[in-house]
Design a protein around this motif. Sequence first.
Motif, PDB file in Angstrom:
ATOM      1  N   GLU A 297     -58.459  -5.964 -11.997  1.00 10.76           N
ATOM      2  CA  GLU A 297     -59.403  -4.949 -10.542  1.00 10.76           C
ATOM      3  C   GLU A 297     -58.971  -3.772 -10.559  1.00 10.76           C
ATOM      4  N   MET A 298     -60.313  -3.079 -11.026  1.00  7.62           N
ATOM      5  CA  MET A 298     -60.283  -1.534 -11.088  1.00  7.62           C
ATOM      6  C   MET A 298     -61.096  -1.247 -10.382  1.00  7.62           C
ATOM      7  N   GLU A 299     -60.094   0.274 -10.115  1.00  9.15           N
ATOM      8  CA  GLU A 299     -60.662   0.753  -8.845  1.00  9.15           C
ATOM      9  C   GLU A 299     -61.226   1.940  -9.488  1.00  9.15           C
ATOM     10  N   ARG A 300     -62.851   2.771  -9.081  1.00  9.05           N
ATOM     11  CA  ARG A 300     -62.664   4.346  -9.411  1.00  9.05           C
ATOM     12  C   ARG A 300     -63.368   4.843  -8.743  1.00  9.05           C
ATOM     13  N   LYS A 301     -62.038   6.267  -7.927  1.00  5.65           N
ATOM     14  CA  LYS A 301     -62.794   6.630  -7.285  1.00  5.65           C
ATOM     15  C   LYS A 301     -62.661   8.354  -7.602  1.00  5.65           C
ATOM     16  N   ASP A 302     -63.865   9.095  -7.577  1.00  5.56           N
ATOM     17  CA  ASP A 302     -63.544  10.805  -7.111  1.00  5.56           C
ATOM     18  C   ASP A 302     -62.832  11.169  -8.600  1.00  5.56           C
ATOM     19  N   GLY A 303     -63.272  10.098  -9.452  1.00 10.51           N
ATOM     20  CA  GLY A 303     -63.015  10.155 -11.476  1.00 10.51           C
ATOM     21  C   GLY A 303     -61.366   9.587 -11.562  1.00 10.51           C
ATOM     22  N   LYS A 304     -60.518   9.259 -10.548  1.00 14.26           N
ATOM     23  CA  LYS A 304     -59.589   8.761 -10.865  1.00 14.26           C
ATOM     24  C   LYS A 304     -59.114   7.103 -10.684  1.00 14.26           C
ATOM     25  N   ILE A 305     -58.680   6.251 -12.047  1.00 11.46           N
ATOM     26  CA  ILE A 305     -58.840   4.732 -11.920  1.00 11.46           C
ATOM     27  C   ILE A 305     -58.011   4.561 -11.962  1.00 11.46           C
ATOM     28  N   LYS A 306     -57.778   2.987 -10.588  1.00 11.07           N
ATOM     29  CA  LYS A 306     -56.453   2.707 -10.383  1.00 11.07           C
ATOM     30  C   LYS A 306     -56.158   1.382 -10.361  1.00 11.07           C
ATOM     31  N   ILE A 307     -55.661   0.580 -11.980  1.00 11.61           N
ATOM     32  CA  ILE A 307     -56.021  -0.840 -12.466  1.00 11.61           C
ATOM     33  C   ILE A 307     -54.739  -1.765 -11.763  1.00 11.61           C
ATOM     34  N   ALA A 308     -54.852  -2.769 -10.861  1.00 11.88           N
ATOM     35  CA  ALA A 308     -53.556  -3.818 -10.557  1.00 11.88           C
ATOM     36  C   ALA A 308     -54.490  -5.374 -11.350  1.00 11.88           C
ATOM     37  N   THR A 309     -52.945  -5.634 -11.486  1.00  7.23           N
ATOM     38  CA  THR A 309     -53.379  -7.263 -11.678  1.00  7.23           C
ATOM     39  C   THR A 309     -52.347  -8.019 -10.971  1.00  7.23           C
ATOM     40  N   PHE A 310     -53.366  -9.451 -10.682  1.00  9.20           N
ATOM     41  CA  PHE A 310     -53.031  -9.934  -9.596  1.00  9.20           C
ATOM     42  C   PHE A 310     -53.082 -12.103 -10.390  1.00  9.20           C
ATOM     43  N   ASP A 311     -51.821 -12.170 -10.529  1.00  4.91           N
ATOM     44  CA  ASP A 311     -52.059 -13.925 -11.286  1.00  4.91           C
ATOM     45  C   ASP A 311     -51.887 -14.723 -10.026  1.00  4.91           C
ATOM     46  N   GLN A 312     -52.866 -15.784 -10.077  1.00  6.73           N
ATOM     47  CA  GLN A 312     -53.509 -16.388  -9.556  1.00  6.73           C
ATOM     48  C   GLN A 312     -53.270 -17.946 -10.927  1.00  6.73           C
ATOM     49  N   SER A 313     -52.304 -17.936 -11.065  1.00 10.92           N
ATOM     50  CA  SER A 313     -52.067 -18.872 -11.698  1.00 10.92           C
ATOM     51  C   SER A 313     -51.315 -20.290 -11.851  1.00 10.92           C
ATOM     52  N   GLY A 314     -50.093 -19.370 -10.295  1.00  6.32           N
ATOM     53  CA  GLY A 314     -49.705 -19.989  -9.800  1.00  6.32           C
ATOM     54  C   GLY A 314     -48.197 -20.322  -9.949  1.00  6.32           C
ATOM     55  N   HIS A 315     -47.967 -19.619 -11.160  1.00  3.77           N
ATOM     56  CA  HIS A 315     -46.261 -20.194 -12.054  1.00  3.77           C
ATOM     57  C   HIS A 315     -45.645 -18.416 -11.148  1.00  3.77           C
ATOM     58  N   GLY A 316     -46.722 -16.466 -10.974  1.00  2.59           N
ATOM     59  CA  GLY A 316     -45.539 -15.831 -10.661  1.00  2.59           C
ATOM     60  C   GLY A 316     -46.664 -15.161 -11.697  1.00  2.59           C
ATOM     61  N   ALA A 317     -46.022 -14.062 -10.409  1.00  2.00           N
ATOM     62  CA  ALA A 317     -45.854 -12.680 -11.646  1.00  2.00           C
ATOM     63  C   ALA A 317     -44.756 -12.500 -12.093  1.00  2.00           C
ATOM     64  N   VAL A 318     -45.212 -12.087 -13.443  1.00  2.00           N
ATOM     65  CA  VAL A 318     -44.108 -11.901 -14.625  1.00  2.00           C
ATOM     66  C   VAL A 318     -43.763 -10.821 -14.746  1.00  2.00           C
ATOM     67  N   LEU A 319     -44.720  -9.325 -13.733  1.00  2.00           N
ATOM     68  CA  LEU A 319     -43.610  -8.061 -14.067  1.00  2.00           C
ATOM     69  C   LEU A 319     -42.983  -7.524 -12.599  1.00  2.00           C
ATOM     70  N   CYS A 320     -43.151  -8.639 -11.364  1.00  2.00           N
ATOM     71  CA  CYS A 320     -42.371  -8.546 -10.291  1.00  2.00           C
ATOM     72  C   CYS A 320     -41.467  -9.415 -10.299  1.00  2.00           C
ATOM     73  N   ALA A 321     -41.476 -10.315 -11.213  1.00  2.00           N
ATOM     74  CA  ALA A 321     -40.112 -11.199 -11.220  1.00  2.00           C
ATOM     75  C   ALA A 321     -39.025 -10.749 -12.334  1.00  2.00           C
ATOM     76  N   LYS A 322     -39.568 -10.016 -13.206  1.00  2.00           N
ATOM     77  CA  LYS A 322     -38.674  -9.079 -13.909  1.00  2.00           C
ATOM     78  C   LYS A 322     -37.925  -8.021 -13.187  1.00  2.00           C
ATOM     79  N   GLY A 323     -38.908  -6.792 -12.569  1.00  2.00           N
ATOM     80  CA  GLY A 323     -37.823  -6.006 -11.794  1.00  2.00           C
ATOM     81  C   GLY A 323     -36.978  -7.189 -10.348  1.00  2.00           C
ATOM     82  N   ILE A 324     -37.584  -8.176 -10.281  1.00  2.00           N
ATOM     83  CA  ILE A 324     -36.306  -8.639  -9.086  1.00  2.00           C
ATOM     84  C   ILE A 324     -34.847  -8.655 -10.314  1.00  2.00           C
ATOM     85  N   TYR A 325     -35.322  -9.218 -11.695  1.00  2.00           N
ATOM     86  CA  TYR A 325     -33.808  -9.655 -12.051  1.00  2.00           C
ATOM     87  C   TYR A 325     -33.547  -7.932 -12.525  1.00  2.00           C
TER      88      TYR A 325
END
Length: 173
Positions: A26-54
């Motif tokens: 998901e890419m959001e552009r507002k006032d010339g600024k871009i935010k990018i977010a990723t959402f894991d919908q695989s059912g296996h888990g968000a790897v970057l989230c898991a890495k942060g916990i570990y």
Amino acid sequence: MAPEFEVLPDGTEIRKVMLPGDVLLEMERKDGKIKIATFDQSGHGAVLCAKGIYQLVRAALDTCQDVENVRVSRLVDEALDRMDRFILANSIEPVTMSQLQERDQAMLRKLRNDLTGPDISGKLKSCKADVPERVQLPARLVSGFDETSDEAFTARVDDLLSVPRLPAMNPCL
């Protein structure tokens, strides 16, 4: 899913694209600024989230004297290494192992500092005693990892990394 494009009343532009492995970008552009977010919908888990916990568990193992655990340390280090290899293989932007390791070391320094606080240096005597929440949570995570068998721990990581896909941060806890 075909790419979606939407313009909100305030002029914000939102683009959504489903990537292979069921990761929504998901890419959001507002006032010339871009935010990018990723959402894991695989059912296996968000790897970057898991890495942060570990990484938080790794920091607690390094910082708190009462949660030292050689077995959990070994399992966490192996899992983090596997996650790094997954991230290298599946990232959109090129990243090297040395860049990833530099980021990891900076994150671990920050987490260790968060655990010890600004006035304490070195190891904490206790992360299990009546101390602030920032210290109790990592201690509970280490305890939970310790209660998990090697096989179950490895199976959890195997499942997390079983589908090649863009490493995502969301959903996280």
